[in-house]
Design an enzyme around this catalytic site. Structure first.
Site, mmCIF file in Angstrom:
data_model
loop_
_atom_site.group_PDB
_atom_site.id
_atom_site.type_symbol
_atom_site.label_atom_id
_atom_site.label_comp_id
_atom_site.label_asym_id
_atom_site.label_seq_id
_atom_site.Cartn_x
_atom_site.Cartn_y
_atom_site.Cartn_z
ATOM 1 N N ASP A 1 0.743 -0.603 0.186
ATOM 2 C CA ASP A 1 -0.185 0.156 0.110
ATOM 3 C C ASP A 1 0.453 1.456 -0.212
ATOM 4 O OD1 ASP A 1 -2.353 2.302 0.238
ATOM 5 O OD2 ASP A 1 -1.387 1.906 2.414
ATOM 6 N N THR B 1 -2.600 -0.290 -4.606
ATOM 7 C CA THR B 1 -3.055 1.131 -3.494
ATOM 8 C C THR B 1 -5.012 1.551 -3.960
ATOM 9 O OG1 THR B 1 -2.152 3.551 -3.455
ATOM 10 C CG2 THR B 1 -1.981 2.330 -5.133
ATOM 11 N N GLY B 2 -5.195 2.374 -3.431
ATOM 12 C CA GLY B 2 -6.617 3.024 -3.466
ATOM 13 C C GLY B 2 -6.597 4.127 -4.753
#
Length: 268
Positions: free
Chosen positions: A8, A42-43
């Site tokens: 992340d 990741t977002g």
């Protein structure tokens, strides 16, 4: 021991000012030179992440929008799953009159907001990726990777989490990326499923993967990988969901890079 390293970004690999620090960059470059495969998971939007990847200076797959998009090291789109347009319309309708919540939409090439929030600029200083406004009375419905909702009140947003889950059930995937950011993707979308796809494309399996994260949107990935490591600054809900997973240091101390140097680089 591991051939694929997935991490992340915010709260994990990036420093508190949302940048790649020099030591982390050096470790990732040495990891690549050793033959390890790094994956950004990741977002964030893929355009945003591509800029961060360029700064790091290594070829790497990118899992973005929490798994709704996967790009290879040459920026080829290898996986894409959108939220159903009717669900996008319904989600926005449910929240658009709540002036305490900012609505965001990620599309293939866009980041859209229903109202300007200059505070968000700090997250994207390194990449320069920026948003444009959309009309919540006439929102874009096609090509939507995810819809997300921001308010700096976790308990308040958990009410929306419950409402979305009860209304849409398994038609969507719902997860917090931070305590103040509630995200909605298409059914079955997660970083865990995306990591499995990346591993298979590279000729490996999840047993060859190690992953790092700090948010509820990382839980599937941390569960799926052979070893999933949680940041000490992770939300308590993450630690409670994965009580048997090892907890390492803070992103402020570049704990991911330090772990990788100790356990993957300094090992014969």
């Amino acid at each position: 021991m591991y051939k694929i390293v997935a991490s992340d970004l915010d709260g994990t690999l990036l420093t508190p000012d949302h940048k790649i620090a020099p030591y982390t960059r050096d470790v990732l470059q040495r990891l690549h030179n050793k033959g390890e495969h790094f994956v950004f998971a990741t977002g964030r939007h893929h355009i945003d992440v591509a800029s961060i990847r360029k700064n790091v200076g290594i070829p790497a797959f990118m899992i973005t929008s929490n798994g709704a998009r996967v790009h290879d090291a040459d920026d080829n789109l290898v996986f894409s799953r959108n939220v159903d347009p009717e669900l996008v319309a319904e989600l926005i309708k449910m929240v658009k009159d709540d002036e305490t919540v900012t609505i965001h939409i990620y599309r293939e090439n866009d980041w859209l907001l229903n109202r300007v929030d200059e505070e968000l600029a700090k997250y994207h200083k390194e990449s320069g990726f920026s948003f444009t406004e959309f009309d919540s009375e006439n929102p874009p419905l096609e090509d939507v990777a995810k819809v997300f909702f921001i308010r700096h009140d976790h308990d308040y947003l958990t009410n929306y989490e419950k409402t979305f889950t009860e209304k849409f059930g398994d038609q969507v995937s719902v997860a917090f990326s931070t305590p103040f950011c509630l995200e909605v993707m298409a059914a079955g979308v997660s970083k865990g499923e995306a990591l499995k796809a990346v591993a298979e494309l590279k000729g490996f399996s999840l047993d060859d993967c190690i992953a790092f994260g700090d948010g509820m949107n990382d839980v599937e990935m941390l569960s799926a990988a052979k070893k999933g490591l949680i940041m000490e600054t992770a939300h308590p809900r993450v630690k409670a969901t994965l009580p048997d997973n090892e907890v390492i240091g803070s992103h402020a101390d570049e704990a991911v890079a330090r772990y990788l140097e100790k356990h993957l680089l300094n090992v014969e």
